[in-house]
Design an enzyme around this catalytic site. Structure first.
Site, mmCIF file in Angstrom:
data_model
loop_
_atom_site.group_PDB
_atom_site.id
_atom_site.type_symbol
_atom_site.label_atom_id
_atom_site.label_comp_id
_atom_site.label_asym_id
_atom_site.label_seq_id
_atom_site.Cartn_x
_atom_site.Cartn_y
_atom_site.Cartn_z
ATOM 1 N N CYS A 268 58.148 -3.109 103.311
ATOM 2 C CA CYS A 268 58.850 -2.210 104.255
ATOM 3 C C CYS A 268 58.140 -2.017 105.664
ATOM 4 C CB CYS A 268 59.087 -0.911 103.711
ATOM 5 S SG CYS A 268 57.614 -0.047 103.588
ATOM 6 N N GLU B 15 62.753 -4.995 106.693
ATOM 7 C CA GLU B 15 62.331 -5.187 105.456
ATOM 8 C C GLU B 15 62.196 -6.794 104.866
ATOM 9 O OE1 GLU B 15 62.000 -2.775 101.314
ATOM 10 O OE2 GLU B 15 62.341 -2.253 103.364
#
EC number: 2.1.1.35
Length: 363
Positions: free
Chosen positions: A320, A354
């Site tokens: 992330c 992401e």
């Protein structure tokens, strides 16, 4: 809409360029991009509540000016959350028991139409609140299967359930996932399905056992269990571990075990430098790990865990934060090569990236 689509294309292009530049020292092939619809993608949302005499409304804060602004609709959220936002406020306004010292409302929805609403208070909740919340639930039932949570200091009152059950279709196989209130869930259900399918496609055909660190409620472990002999997941959050155990049972998975350990603790257990009672009845020596999947927090992976995962032939890294991903790849670069990379646009029209990479050990 045309302008929004153009903005989305431009920002997605910028994200891909940023990720390519960060991965350039380790990977120079094609990056697979999984696109999101720019609106209606979020399955959870949190809003502060602003009281203005007899009125109250959802607010958010501008990240630059820090000024509050009224939120009547939230285009990023799914239709169910937007519908609930419109219905709940009139019901709260006319009920002093429900509105008094209410300061936040959280929404958690599923693609299958379930909804959990958490009401957060700066006061203790009593029996009058419970009765009022039960009537509130009745007023919201037209939206579908609705659950309500009341939260105050050292209090959690559940009206019906404190979870929703999501169903994800992974390569035409349906998996159900209990998502418990106040625990981590992937916010973009469609992109989450893409992430899981990408992981399966990249790991399919690899023999042996799978280790997953930071496994949460089994989001990756459960679908991947079909493709490995045995799977062991580790997770430090008790709430997530409990959800994972329910998900294992609900999906009738027989070859997956979950251990409540942090990644640092698992390193100690794996290296036999510390004995954990939480591993009673589970012998790590019985596993033949060929592959590790990691989905760490934004800070990335600590050095001890890096030293552990470099022992595996295959590392699938979901990130992330592409900056800490690149930092970790610098440490793994002397033992592994990146063979595949992907960008998952979990948060369209935001700078957030992401990503995922598959690393293979240099023979």
């Amino acid at each position: 809409m045309v302008e929004q689509n153009q903005q989305y294309e431009e920002q997605l292009g910028e994200k891909k360029l940023r990720l390519r530049n960060l991965l350039q020292p380790f990977y120079d092939d094609e990056i697979t991009v999984f696109r999101s619809h720019p609106v209606g993608y979020r399955m959870r949302a949190e809003f502060r509540v602003w009281h203005d005499d007899d009125d109250l409304y959802h607010i958010m804060f501008d990240q630059t000016t820090k000024e509050k602004y009224k939120v009547e609709t939230f285009p990023a959220a799914c239709d169910l959350i937007n519908q609930a936002m419109q219905v709940i406020l009139p019901l709260l306004k006319v009920n002093e028991t429900l509105r008094r010292k209410l300061f936040q409302i959280d929404y958690l929805a599923t693609t299958s139409g379930e909804l959990l609403i958490s009401l957060l208070y700066h006061r203790q909740l009593d029996e009058d609140w419970v009765l009022a919340a039960e009537k509130l639930k009745q007023g919201l039932d037209a939206l579908g299967a609705v659950n309500i949570i009341g939260r105050a200091r050292k209090q959690k009152i559940i009206i019906h359930h404190d979870f929703v059950t999501e169903t994800l279709s992974i390569h035409k196989n349906d998996y159900t996932f209990v998502q418990i209130e106040n625990s981590f869930t992937q916010p973009n259900a469609i992109i989450n399905q893409c992430m899981i399918e990408w992981a399966i496609e990249n790991l399919s055909g690899i023999k042996g056992d799978l280790l997953e660190l930071y496994c949460g409620a089994g989001n990756f472990s459960i679908p991947l269990s079909k493709h490995f002999t045995n799977v062991l997941g580790t997770e430090i959050s008790k709430t997530s571990v409990n959800a994972a155990q329910k998900n294992i049972q609900n999906n009738n998975i027989k070859n997956l075990r979950i251990a409540r350990l942090s990644s640092e603790e698992f390193v100690e257990a794996f290296n036999q430098t510390r004995i954990f009672r939480r591993l009673d009845g589970l012998s790590l020596s019985n596993y033949n790990f060929s592959t590790v999947l990691v989905d760490p927090p934004r800070a990335g992976i600590d050095l001890e865990t890096i030293e552990l995962i470099r022992q595996f032939d295959h590392i699938l890294y979901i990130s992330c934060n592409p900056i800490t991903l690149a930092d970790n790849l610098k440490l793994l670069n002397n033992t592994h090569i990146v063979s595949s990379a992907a960008l998952f646009d979990q948060f369209p029209l935001t700078p957030h990236i992401e990503s995922g990479v598959l690393l293979k050990k240099i023979k």
